[in-house]
Design a protein around this motif. Structure first.
Motif, PDB file in Angstrom:
ATOM      1  N   LEU A  23       0.807  -1.160  -0.002  1.00  4.89           N
ATOM      2  CA  LEU A  23       0.012   0.031   0.183  1.00  4.89           C
ATOM      3  C   LEU A  23       0.913   1.129   0.096  1.00  4.89           C
ATOM      4  O   LEU A  23       1.835   1.239   0.597  1.00  4.89           O
ATOM      5  CB  LEU A  23      -0.825  -0.160   1.118  1.00  4.89           C
ATOM      6  N   PRO A  25       2.269   4.952   1.128  1.00  9.35           N
ATOM      7  CA  PRO A  25       2.144   5.736   2.335  1.00  9.35           C
ATOM      8  C   PRO A  25       1.078   6.668   2.488  1.00  9.35           C
ATOM      9  O   PRO A  25       0.698   7.371   1.438  1.00  9.35           O
ATOM     10  CB  PRO A  25       3.719   6.068   2.570  1.00  9.35           C
ATOM     11  N   PHE A  26       0.817   7.038   3.705  1.00 19.52           N
ATOM     12  CA  PHE A  26      -0.386   8.138   3.690  1.00 19.52           C
ATOM     13  C   PHE A  26       0.176   9.465   3.226  1.00 19.52           C
ATOM     14  O   PHE A  26       1.117   9.904   3.680  1.00 19.52           O
ATOM     15  CB  PHE A  26      -0.946   8.099   5.271  1.00 19.52           C
ATOM     16  N   GLY A  27      -0.371  10.096   2.097  1.00 22.02           N
ATOM     17  CA  GLY A  27      -0.033  11.305   1.747  1.00 22.02           C
ATOM     18  C   GLY A  27       1.205  11.399   0.990  1.00 22.02           C
ATOM     19  O   GLY A  27       1.753  12.481   0.222  1.00 22.02           O
ATOM     20  N   GLY A  28       1.941   9.934   0.528  1.00 19.72           N
ATOM     21  CA  GLY A  28       2.681   9.869  -0.048  1.00 19.72           C
ATOM     22  C   GLY A  28       2.690   9.760  -1.625  1.00 19.72           C
ATOM     23  O   GLY A  28       1.483   9.901  -1.973  1.00 19.72           O
ATOM     24  N   TYR A  30       1.187   8.408  -4.645  1.00 16.97           N
ATOM     25  CA  TYR A  30       0.289   7.309  -5.009  1.00 16.97           C
ATOM     26  C   TYR A  30       0.455   6.685  -6.508  1.00 16.97           C
ATOM     27  O   TYR A  30       1.042   7.466  -7.417  1.00 16.97           O
ATOM     28  CB  TYR A  30      -1.117   7.923  -5.222  1.00 16.97           C
TER      29      TYR A  30
END
Length: 114
Positions: A23, A25-28, A30
């Motif tokens: 997955l 990373p958050f805010g990373g 995409y």
């Protein structure tokens, strides 16, 4: 003997690392959407002139019919194939008022399946 072979195969398979996609990373960063990864996109945009379309396709445009500014052009694109037979696909481009108004791919009649 079959049980021993199956057990050893299971041990070898479980020792190999899993290569699943992780997955993001958050805010990373995409991954791009699926539609941007398709290989069958044509680099054409509505409103291009004939010179820009020719440059985008990388193939020369052949005049078919029409008055100046309202022409239909044809180009032959090599989109791959089996390697045994050359594969030339026809692409018709419609220009209105000197701008690209539409295009249509024509794969023609396949003589191999008669």
């Amino acid at each position: 003997m079959k049980a021993f072979a199956a057990a050893s195969l299971l041990l070898v398979a479980s020792a190999a690392p899993a290569l699943a996609q992780k997955l993001p990373p958050f805010g990373g960063p995409y991954p791009p959407p699926f539609t941007e990864t398709l290989s069958n996109t044509i680099p054409l945009e509505f409103g291009m002139d004939a010179v820009e379309a020719e440059r985008a396709l990388g193939t020369p445009l052949n005049y078919i019919k029409g008055r100046p500014g309202d022409e239909v052009f044809l180009t032959f694109r090599d989109l791959g194939g089996s390697g045994l037979f050359p594969s030339k696909h026809r692409l018709y481009l419609q220009f209105r008022k000197g701008r690209l108004a539409g295009w249509k791919g024509d794969w023609g009649h396949n003589w191999m399946w008669q």
